[in-house]
Design a protein around this motif. Sequence first.
Motif, mmCIF file in Angstrom:
data_model
loop_
_atom_site.group_PDB
_atom_site.id
_atom_site.type_symbol
_atom_site.label_atom_id
_atom_site.label_comp_id
_atom_site.label_asym_id
_atom_site.label_seq_id
_atom_site.Cartn_x
_atom_site.Cartn_y
_atom_site.Cartn_z
ATOM 1 N N ILE A 94 18.524 55.340 -27.381
ATOM 2 C CA ILE A 94 18.710 54.352 -28.445
ATOM 3 C C ILE A 94 19.060 55.065 -29.742
ATOM 4 O O ILE A 94 18.738 56.244 -29.927
ATOM 5 N N THR A 95 19.712 54.325 -30.630
ATOM 6 C CA THR A 95 19.978 54.904 -31.941
ATOM 7 C C THR A 95 18.721 54.759 -32.807
ATOM 8 O O THR A 95 17.839 53.932 -32.524
ATOM 9 N N TYR A 96 18.677 55.562 -33.826
ATOM 10 C CA TYR A 96 17.600 55.451 -34.810
ATOM 11 C C TYR A 96 17.531 54.024 -35.356
ATOM 12 O O TYR A 96 16.436 53.451 -35.505
ATOM 13 N N THR A 97 18.698 53.436 -35.640
ATOM 14 C CA THR A 97 18.742 52.080 -36.197
ATOM 15 C C THR A 97 18.104 51.077 -35.228
ATOM 16 O O THR A 97 17.317 50.215 -35.629
ATOM 17 N N GLU A 98 18.411 51.248 -33.924
ATOM 18 C CA GLU A 98 17.772 50.400 -32.910
ATOM 19 C C GLU A 98 16.268 50.638 -32.848
ATOM 20 O O GLU A 98 15.474 49.698 -32.688
ATOM 21 N N ALA A 99 15.877 51.898 -32.969
ATOM 22 C CA ALA A 99 14.447 52.231 -32.907
ATOM 23 C C ALA A 99 13.684 51.536 -34.032
ATOM 24 O O ALA A 99 12.616 50.947 -33.818
ATOM 25 N N ILE A 100 14.239 51.585 -35.228
ATOM 26 C CA ILE A 100 13.585 50.954 -36.377
ATOM 27 C C ILE A 100 13.486 49.446 -36.147
ATOM 28 O O ILE A 100 12.449 48.816 -36.405
ATOM 29 N N SER A 101 14.560 48.895 -35.602
ATOM 30 C CA SER A 101 14.569 47.462 -35.336
ATOM 31 C C SER A 101 13.504 47.079 -34.297
ATOM 32 O O SER A 101 12.795 46.072 -34.449
ATOM 33 N N ILE A 102 13.356 47.879 -33.246
ATOM 34 C CA ILE A 102 12.302 47.621 -32.241
ATOM 35 C C ILE A 102 10.931 47.674 -32.897
ATOM 36 O O ILE A 102 10.069 46.812 -32.659
ATOM 37 N N LEU A 103 10.728 48.665 -33.735
ATOM 38 C CA LEU A 103 9.424 48.794 -34.402
ATOM 39 C C LEU A 103 9.144 47.576 -35.288
ATOM 40 O O LEU A 103 8.038 47.025 -35.267
ATOM 41 N N LEU A 104 10.175 47.150 -36.043
ATOM 42 C CA LEU A 104 9.973 46.028 -36.974
ATOM 43 C C LEU A 104 9.688 44.717 -36.228
ATOM 44 O O LEU A 104 8.989 43.841 -36.743
ATOM 45 N N GLN A 105 10.226 44.615 -35.016
ATOM 46 C CA GLN A 105 10.010 43.371 -34.249
ATOM 47 C C GLN A 105 8.799 43.446 -33.339
ATOM 48 O O GLN A 105 8.502 42.503 -32.599
ATOM 49 N N SER A 106 8.085 44.578 -33.350
ATOM 50 C CA SER A 106 6.984 44.749 -32.390
ATOM 51 C C SER A 106 5.742 43.957 -32.811
ATOM 52 O O SER A 106 5.484 43.776 -34.005
ATOM 53 N N PRO A 107 4.962 43.483 -31.824
ATOM 54 C CA PRO A 107 3.680 42.849 -32.125
ATOM 55 C C PRO A 107 2.782 43.798 -32.934
ATOM 56 O O PRO A 107 2.060 43.385 -33.839
ATOM 57 N N HIS A 108 2.871 45.087 -32.600
ATOM 58 C CA HIS A 108 2.092 46.120 -33.277
ATOM 59 C C HIS A 108 2.338 46.092 -34.792
ATOM 60 O O HIS A 108 1.405 46.147 -35.592
ATOM 61 N N LYS A 114 -0.611 47.124 -37.467
ATOM 62 C CA LYS A 114 -1.359 48.219 -36.847
ATOM 63 C C LYS A 114 -0.786 49.601 -37.144
ATOM 64 O O LYS A 114 -1.415 50.608 -36.827
ATOM 65 N N PHE A 115 0.444 49.676 -37.682
ATOM 66 C CA PHE A 115 0.967 51.000 -38.062
ATOM 67 C C PHE A 115 0.374 51.418 -39.398
ATOM 68 O O PHE A 115 0.324 50.613 -40.342
ATOM 69 N N GLU A 116 -0.059 52.644 -39.475
ATOM 70 C CA GLU A 116 -0.609 53.145 -40.733
ATOM 71 C C GLU A 116 0.503 53.383 -41.763
ATOM 72 O O GLU A 116 0.354 53.086 -42.931
ATOM 73 N N TYR A 117 1.635 53.919 -41.260
ATOM 74 C CA TYR A 117 2.734 54.270 -42.176
ATOM 75 C C TYR A 117 3.803 53.184 -42.200
ATOM 76 O O TYR A 117 3.971 52.454 -41.227
ATOM 77 N N GLU A 118 4.519 53.160 -43.310
ATOM 78 C CA GLU A 118 5.634 52.224 -43.521
ATOM 79 C C GLU A 118 6.702 52.313 -42.413
ATOM 80 O O GLU A 118 6.936 53.380 -41.862
ATOM 81 N N VAL A 119 7.315 51.180 -42.120
ATOM 82 C CA VAL A 119 8.490 51.178 -41.242
ATOM 83 C C VAL A 119 9.659 50.553 -41.996
ATOM 84 O O VAL A 119 9.586 49.392 -42.403
ATOM 85 N N SER A 120 10.729 51.327 -42.194
ATOM 86 C CA SER A 120 11.957 50.769 -42.764
ATOM 87 C C SER A 120 13.067 51.779 -42.515
ATOM 88 O O SER A 120 12.810 52.958 -42.261
#
Lengths: 479, 479
Positions: B316-330, B335-341
Amino acid sequence: MRTKIKEILTSDQVNYSVIVKGWVRSFRNNQFIAINDGSCMDSVQAVIDLDTDEQLIRKIGNGAAVSVEGTVIPSQGKGQKVEIKVTKLEVLGECPGDEYPLQLKNRPSLEFLREKAHLRFRTNTFGAVFRVRHSLAFAIHEFFQKRGFVYMHTPIITASDAEGAGEMFRVSTLPFDNPPRNEDGSVNFEEDFFGKSTNLTVSGQLEAELAAMALGEVYTFGPTFRAENSNTARHLAEFWMVEPEVAFNTLKENMDLAEDFIKYVIRFALEHNRADLEFLATRLIDEEKQKPQQERSEMGLIEKLEFVANNDFERITYTEAISILLQSPHYKKKKFEYEVSWGIDMQSEHERYLVEKHFKKPVIVTNYPKSIKAFYMRQDDNCEAGKETVAAMDILAPGIGEIVGGSQREERLDKLEQRMKEMHIPTEEMYWYLDTRRFGTAPHAGFGLGFERLVLFVTGMTNIRDVIPFPRTPKNAEF
Amino acid sequence: MRTKIKEILTSDQVNYSVIVKGWVRSFRNNQFIAINDGSCMDSVQAVIDLDTDEQLIRKIGNGAAVSVEGTVIPSQGKGQKVEIKVTKLEVLGECPGDEYPLQLKNRPSLEFLREKAHLRFRTNTFGAVFRVRHSLAFAIHEFFQKRGFVYMHTPIITASDAEGAGEMFRVSTLPFDNPPRNEDGSVNFEEDFFGKSTNLTVSGQLEAELAAMALGEVYTFGPTFRAENSNTARHLAEFWMVEPEVAFNTLKENMDLAEDFIKYVIRFALEHNRADLEFLATRLIDEEKQKPQQERSEMGLIEKLEFVANNDFERITYTEAISILLQSPHYKKKKFEYEVSWGIDMQSEHERYLVEKHFKKPVIVTNYPKSIKAFYMRQDDNCEAGKETVAAMDILAPGIGEIVGGSQREERLDKLEQRMKEMHIPTEEMYWYLDTRRFGTAPHAGFGLGFERLVLFVTGMTNIRDVIPFPRTPKNAEF
């Protein structure tokens, strides 16, 4: 998918499509491009249409990176079985001839190329040298793998400086300008990264012994260091060593292992790098043309390697070696510069006489005087008083001198401790080494081979700076 | 000639004479000696006559080195196919039980064994770990040999500190107490061994690129160093890296190479070290019993290795990875300690989520933001303004995190120089690196694999200090 040139040149097929990528070695008649991709000594000839775009043609200089598509066909010209009839040509990267350091009318000298070590991979000589170096390295791993040895990484940074194999480089993160100091003014190494003074290793042997006393047969293959101010054609400050260590082996078995090992890796190179070695053999003949007849090699490079691979090494004791020297015409004519008598540390001239004049083959010299050898070598029993020897062995090779140094190790705790005390080696700091003799000690033996000396021997190069990609020597750490 | 225990235990033959040498692992009923010689996980049972000399019997303690002669016969007892009926027994080295550090009632902890790293080779766990480490190292060489790569030794001591991969160790022979100084009081490194300030290398990549641009396909496998004060289970100050570099490869081909490579070495270990891995799998289950159910591995060690060897890695691309993280139930449950963007340097929790929760397999993340990656990575074309990316790839493995980092390299001189200037990397000092782009430049790509992380992954060990013979960490350079 690109096809490697080695595949094309070693295949019997013709009339198939390929994409080849590589660098231009020559371009003749605006039509014939010799392309090399590093996969082998030889270049492939790519034939382009005379109508090819002139602007494109101007970009095809020596050293340019190109991609060609075409068909492999039987060659019309001499010198090659096949060539590529090009249907598409792309210049990936130009190489401006007026700036390119390798764009010389005359063949650049090895000295000049040392200054351009980042580019010398692109020459025939260094391509061949580094492909042979690779093969020797792989052959080393394969030899030990087949025999069930365990490859072991011994530490590069070490707080131990007991072996006394030579001057060491200090490793530190303390600020040089203003290091923390103890009350007495000395530098406080407790503040250093490792909490003590540390150096670069001179050998992995002692650590390899620890592993051998559990895993049975181990070897190291890693970098070692000497901070000696030796600016010779034989010395590097950073070089690679191979150090096998075998539980239960005696000196005899150690010699057998070393001899089998050297023959194996030479045979491997002869089998896998024939074209490289043939090129290097020719290079050596050219180089030697500048020498007087009597200093030239008696054998060609390949002949020499085949001779070493197929003949037993001579095995003599140090005592026999001294006796041969004393009885030699050379000695009687007072041609040795240095003294010859029992107890000397043989000089290069002595070793060369034994190997090159007397036996004309590799020689294993064993049972050296205890006084000139390291503390860990096994003391021979039943020696004449004043002529104490140890179970050491050195392998001397024609043109190179010592290529292997090894020994059966002293496995008897009392004798080892005694010898360490005599040589002022701190037994308390070395508790971990002595523990192998305290707990389940056993006879064991090993040796060290200087990898670059092996590469020198096999390639016929004469300066050790020319067999390692980026040599480290006094006042030189470029690239 | 001694016969190795591995040969005896893997042979179907019986009723032949052998000499076996090794160390006592247990001694029961004054009759049954389990002997291990390091050649394999298992010990062989040697059965001695009950009438054997009592004085000799007293010397047969755990850890003692013994030599036995006898006949291999079908075993009378359970647990082994064959055993040795002993006709002659010799104790080569005793092992006094009251002093021997490994002579413990309870199984010694990994922490305890780290303090006794010179003896831990003698335990089942470390025997298995170091045999697996060996196999992985050999498999690496074999993989590249089969593909025609050239193994290359890049320098350990370097005057170049441009890569900025981390804090470096200084290498020097100047006296710390009183170094030579310039007129302005600064230390005069012209007087140092190499005539300038030098450090231990953090990577061989830049030098490997030089060779790849002539030999085509090369790889390094050598020690690298970081002087970072990280006392974690994942960091070493001295560790081994594998760095392949391939001319003409794109990012896609780089990923294919890395994936094939990892699968090859894992399959090699599964094939050659089955008994070692089975032992380590059981060890891991035991270790995880102390953890809460949800933190335990979902797969057993061997199951995990087979899964990785036999399934495609997710790409996956980094851009896809960020998108998966942003859409995750987690993420939605905070539940993530650090920012996601878009633009963040992903933290371990993000990588673990992708690998362990979302995909449940190794993941290759590509095309990272330019701003968080190294200067030599190829700049992607046609990026949205403010979202510039580079042709980078990281491979993330379950339980380990980043195991490979690589990229297609920037082969365009103007873009590379521009980026170096932006990042304050001295282009003049790095002329040798830029020369590869001046003279016959071509696309190329490569990656680095931290060898100890691979060994952690394959052995299921959890502390990196337990997969290298003598770990170097802050305040620790023992042995």
